[in-house]
Design a protein around this motif. Structure first.
Motif, PDB file in Angstrom:
ATOM      1  N   LEU A   1       0.822  -1.207   0.000  1.00 11.67           N
ATOM      2  CA  LEU A   1       0.000   0.000   0.000  1.00 11.67           C
ATOM      3  C   LEU A   1       0.857   1.258   0.000  1.00 11.67           C
ATOM      4  O   LEU A   1       0.520   2.255  -0.645  1.00 11.67           O
ATOM      5  CB  LEU A   1      -0.927  -0.007   1.213  1.00 11.67           C
ATOM      6  N   LYS A   2       1.975   1.212   0.725  1.00 11.80           N
ATOM      7  CA  LYS A   2       2.854   2.384   0.793  1.00 11.80           C
ATOM      8  C   LYS A   2       3.547   2.658  -0.533  1.00 11.80           C
ATOM      9  O   LYS A   2       3.887   3.807  -0.835  1.00 11.80           O
ATOM     10  CB  LYS A   2       3.903   2.179   1.900  1.00 11.80           C
ATOM     11  N   SER A   3       3.773   1.634  -1.327  1.00 10.02           N
ATOM     12  CA  SER A   3       4.535   1.785  -2.562  1.00 10.02           C
ATOM     13  C   SER A   3       3.674   2.135  -3.769  1.00 10.02           C
ATOM     14  O   SER A   3       4.186   2.288  -4.876  1.00 10.02           O
ATOM     15  CB  SER A   3       5.306   0.492  -2.864  1.00 10.02           C
ATOM     16  N   THR A   4       2.365   2.251  -3.588  1.00 10.67           N
ATOM     17  CA  THR A   4       1.477   2.580  -4.701  1.00 10.67           C
ATOM     18  C   THR A   4       0.744   3.889  -4.421  1.00 10.67           C
ATOM     19  O   THR A   4       0.588   4.297  -3.274  1.00 10.67           O
ATOM     20  CB  THR A   4       0.440   1.470  -4.929  1.00 10.67           C
ATOM     21  N   ARG A   5       0.299   4.521  -5.499  1.00  8.42           N
ATOM     22  CA  ARG A   5      -0.478   5.749  -5.356  1.00  8.42           C
ATOM     23  C   ARG A   5      -1.885   5.412  -4.878  1.00  8.42           C
ATOM     24  O   ARG A   5      -2.444   4.381  -5.248  1.00  8.42           O
ATOM     25  CB  ARG A   5      -0.548   6.481  -6.687  1.00  8.42           C
ATOM     26  N   PRO A   6      -2.489   6.280  -4.054  1.00  2.00           N
ATOM     27  CA  PRO A   6      -3.866   6.026  -3.616  1.00  2.00           C
ATOM     28  C   PRO A   6      -4.810   5.955  -4.801  1.00  2.00           C
ATOM     29  O   PRO A   6      -4.662   6.701  -5.775  1.00  2.00           O
ATOM     30  CB  PRO A   6      -4.179   7.234  -2.720  1.00  2.00           C
ATOM     31  N   SER A   7      -5.766   5.065  -4.719  1.00  2.00           N
ATOM     32  CA  SER A   7      -6.752   4.942  -5.789  1.00  2.00           C
ATOM     33  C   SER A   7      -7.678   6.154  -5.791  1.00  2.00           C
ATOM     34  O   SER A   7      -7.888   6.803  -4.766  1.00  2.00           O
ATOM     35  CB  SER A   7      -7.584   3.669  -5.602  1.00  2.00           C
ATOM     36  N   VAL A   8      -8.225   6.430  -6.948  1.00  2.00           N
ATOM     37  CA  VAL A   8      -9.192   7.516  -7.076  1.00  2.00           C
ATOM     38  C   VAL A   8     -10.511   7.062  -6.478  1.00  2.00           C
ATOM     39  O   VAL A   8     -11.030   5.995  -6.818  1.00  2.00           O
ATOM     40  CB  VAL A   8      -9.387   7.903  -8.559  1.00  2.00           C
ATOM     41  N   GLN A   9     -11.062   7.861  -5.583  1.00  3.52           N
ATOM     42  CA  GLN A   9     -12.339   7.524  -4.960  1.00  3.52           C
ATOM     43  C   GLN A   9     -13.415   8.385  -5.580  1.00  3.52           C
ATOM     44  O   GLN A   9     -13.310   9.615  -5.612  1.00  3.52           O
ATOM     45  CB  GLN A   9     -12.296   7.739  -3.450  1.00  3.52           C
ATOM     46  N   ALA A  10     -14.451   7.743  -6.114  1.00  6.35           N
ATOM     47  CA  ALA A  10     -15.511   8.470  -6.807  1.00  6.35           C
ATOM     48  C   ALA A  10     -16.860   8.167  -6.162  1.00  6.35           C
ATOM     49  O   ALA A  10     -17.173   7.018  -5.849  1.00  6.35           O
ATOM     50  CB  ALA A  10     -15.551   8.063  -8.283  1.00  6.35           C
ATOM     51  N   ARG A  11     -17.602   9.226  -5.930  1.00  2.00           N
ATOM     52  CA  ARG A  11     -18.991   9.126  -5.461  1.00  2.00           C
ATOM     53  C   ARG A  11     -19.127   8.304  -4.188  1.00  2.00           C
ATOM     54  O   ARG A  11     -20.164   7.701  -3.941  1.00  2.00           O
ATOM     55  CB  ARG A  11     -19.876   8.532  -6.569  1.00  2.00           C
ATOM     56  N   GLY A  12     -18.088   8.251  -3.377  1.00  4.42           N
ATOM     57  CA  GLY A  12     -18.192   7.571  -2.097  1.00  4.42           C
ATOM     58  C   GLY A  12     -17.933   6.085  -2.127  1.00  4.42           C
ATOM     59  O   GLY A  12     -17.939   5.433  -1.085  1.00  4.42           O
ATOM     60  N   GLU A  13     -17.692   5.492  -3.310  1.00  4.31           N
ATOM     61  CA  GLU A  13     -17.381   4.062  -3.358  1.00  4.31           C
ATOM     62  C   GLU A  13     -16.030   3.810  -2.700  1.00  4.31           C
ATOM     63  O   GLU A  13     -15.184   4.693  -2.603  1.00  4.31           O
ATOM     64  CB  GLU A  13     -17.354   3.559  -4.800  1.00  4.31           C
ATOM     65  N   GLN A  14     -15.837   2.564  -2.264  1.00 10.78           N
ATOM     66  CA  GLN A  14     -14.609   2.193  -1.574  1.00 10.78           C
ATOM     67  C   GLN A  14     -13.505   1.839  -2.570  1.00 10.78           C
ATOM     68  O   GLN A  14     -13.753   1.665  -3.757  1.00 10.78           O
ATOM     69  CB  GLN A  14     -14.880   1.003  -0.638  1.00 10.78           C
ATOM     70  N   THR A  15     -12.291   1.744  -2.050  1.00 14.52           N
ATOM     71  CA  THR A  15     -11.128   1.419  -2.865  1.00 14.52           C
ATOM     72  C   THR A  15     -10.458   0.157  -2.329  1.00 14.52           C
ATOM     73  O   THR A  15     -10.753  -0.297  -1.220  1.00 14.52           O
ATOM     74  CB  THR A  15     -10.114   2.573  -2.852  1.00 14.52           C
ATOM     75  N   VAL A  16      -9.527  -0.385  -3.110  1.00 13.60           N
ATOM     76  CA  VAL A  16      -8.813  -1.587  -2.693  1.00 13.60           C
ATOM     77  C   VAL A  16      -8.018  -1.326  -1.418  1.00 13.60           C
ATOM     78  O   VAL A  16      -7.863  -2.215  -0.573  1.00 13.60           O
ATOM     79  CB  VAL A  16      -7.900  -2.089  -3.827  1.00 13.60           C
ATOM     80  N   GLU A  17      -7.533  -0.102  -1.242  1.00 13.84           N
ATOM     81  CA  GLU A  17      -6.794   0.233  -0.024  1.00 13.84           C
ATOM     82  C   GLU A  17      -7.687   0.112   1.210  1.00 13.84           C
ATOM     83  O   GLU A  17      -7.233  -0.319   2.272  1.00 13.84           O
ATOM     84  CB  GLU A  17      -6.228   1.656  -0.113  1.00 13.84           C
ATOM     85  N   TYR A  18      -8.944   0.511   1.067  1.00 14.97           N
ATOM     86  CA  TYR A  18      -9.870   0.399   2.196  1.00 14.97           C
ATOM     87  C   TYR A  18     -10.026  -1.050   2.635  1.00 14.97           C
ATOM     88  O   TYR A  18      -9.982  -1.355   3.832  1.00 14.97           O
ATOM     89  CB  TYR A  18     -11.242   0.972   1.799  1.00 14.97           C
ATOM     90  N   LEU A  19     -10.184  -1.941   1.670  1.00 15.56           N
ATOM     91  CA  LEU A  19     -10.349  -3.359   2.004  1.00 15.56           C
ATOM     92  C   LEU A  19      -9.100  -3.912   2.664  1.00 15.56           C
ATOM     93  O   LEU A  19      -9.178  -4.661   3.642  1.00 15.56           O
ATOM     94  CB  LEU A  19     -10.679  -4.149   0.733  1.00 15.56           C
TER      95      LEU A  19
END
Length: 221
Positions: A124-142
């Motif tokens: 997670l530290k080595s990748t850019r944060p995913s784009v979060q749109a309209r309140g949906e979750q991202t892979v980082e959240y999981l």
């Protein structure tokens, strides 16, 4: 194009046309040279935007994790690659693979879970944060939820206890640890939960037949 001879002829023709184009461009000067150069730069820009658009395109995916209910995620190609890496790391460790009462060592299991914790965090530290749109979750959240809800509580509870037994009784086998059965019972619960997360990562990464690779079933199914 179905025969070698046809492919060779087409290749020769394309090469000849390309050669004529290059020859013509090299003979241009003044306004015509700028026009051709600008047209080429524009074509390259359009191609670059198309490639970037495909890589950045967001896809909506619904994932059901028993501990979290059903969540909606948005992923692009980069997020899918992160999810694939997390899936591989999760599914190839004792975190999801059964450990019978008479098999393996708890120390090895805890060490493997610690390794999973560190690997996921570094990924997670080595990748850019995913784009979060309209309140949906991202892979980082999981992934972060898996670390904080599943791995951290289990490790913070059982690692100190096992370490204390090992230090107090260095000559005794692990099977004589009075809390061994309780630790293995909780490990099975954590493993069942982690299988749910592994299937979630597989879903985000687009893995087919992930249940066969994970083995078993998440708790609650």
């Amino acid at each position: 194009m179905r025969t070698p001879a046809a492919r060779i002829c087409i290749s020769v023709l394309i090469g000849a046309v390309a050669g004529l184009v290059v020859f013509g461009v090299t003979r241009l000067s003044g306004r015509n040279l700028f026009v051709v150069t600008g047209a080429f730069a524009g074509a390259v820009s359009v191609l670059a935007f198309q490639v970037y658009g495909r890589a950045a395109r967001l896809t909506e995916v619904r994932v059901s994790v028993p501990q979290l209910s059903e969540l909606t995620f948005v992923v692009n190609n980069e997020a899918k690659q992160v999810a694939w890496r997390l899936f591989v790391e999760t599914v190839t460790r004792v975190s999801t693979q059964p450990l019978a009462d008479d098999e393996g060592l708890l120390r090895e299991a805890l060490t493997s879970l610690y390794g999973l914790f560190g690997t996921v965090r570094e990924a997670l530290k080595s990748t850019r944060p995913s784009v979060q749109a309209r309140g949906e979750q991202t892979v980082e959240y999981l992934a972060i939820t898996m670390l904080n809800r599943e791995l951290r509580p289990f490790l913070s509870t059982w690692h100190p206890r096992l370490k204390a037994f090992e230090e107090d009784s260095p000559d005794r086998p692990e099977s004589e640890w009075p809390q061994s059965a309780d630790c293995r019972a909780e490990l099975r619960v954590v493993q069942a939960d982690l299988r749910g997360y592994a299937l979630g990562f597989a879903r985000l990464a687009g893995v087919k037949n992930a249940m066969v690779l994970v083995g078993g079933a998440p708790r609650g199914e």
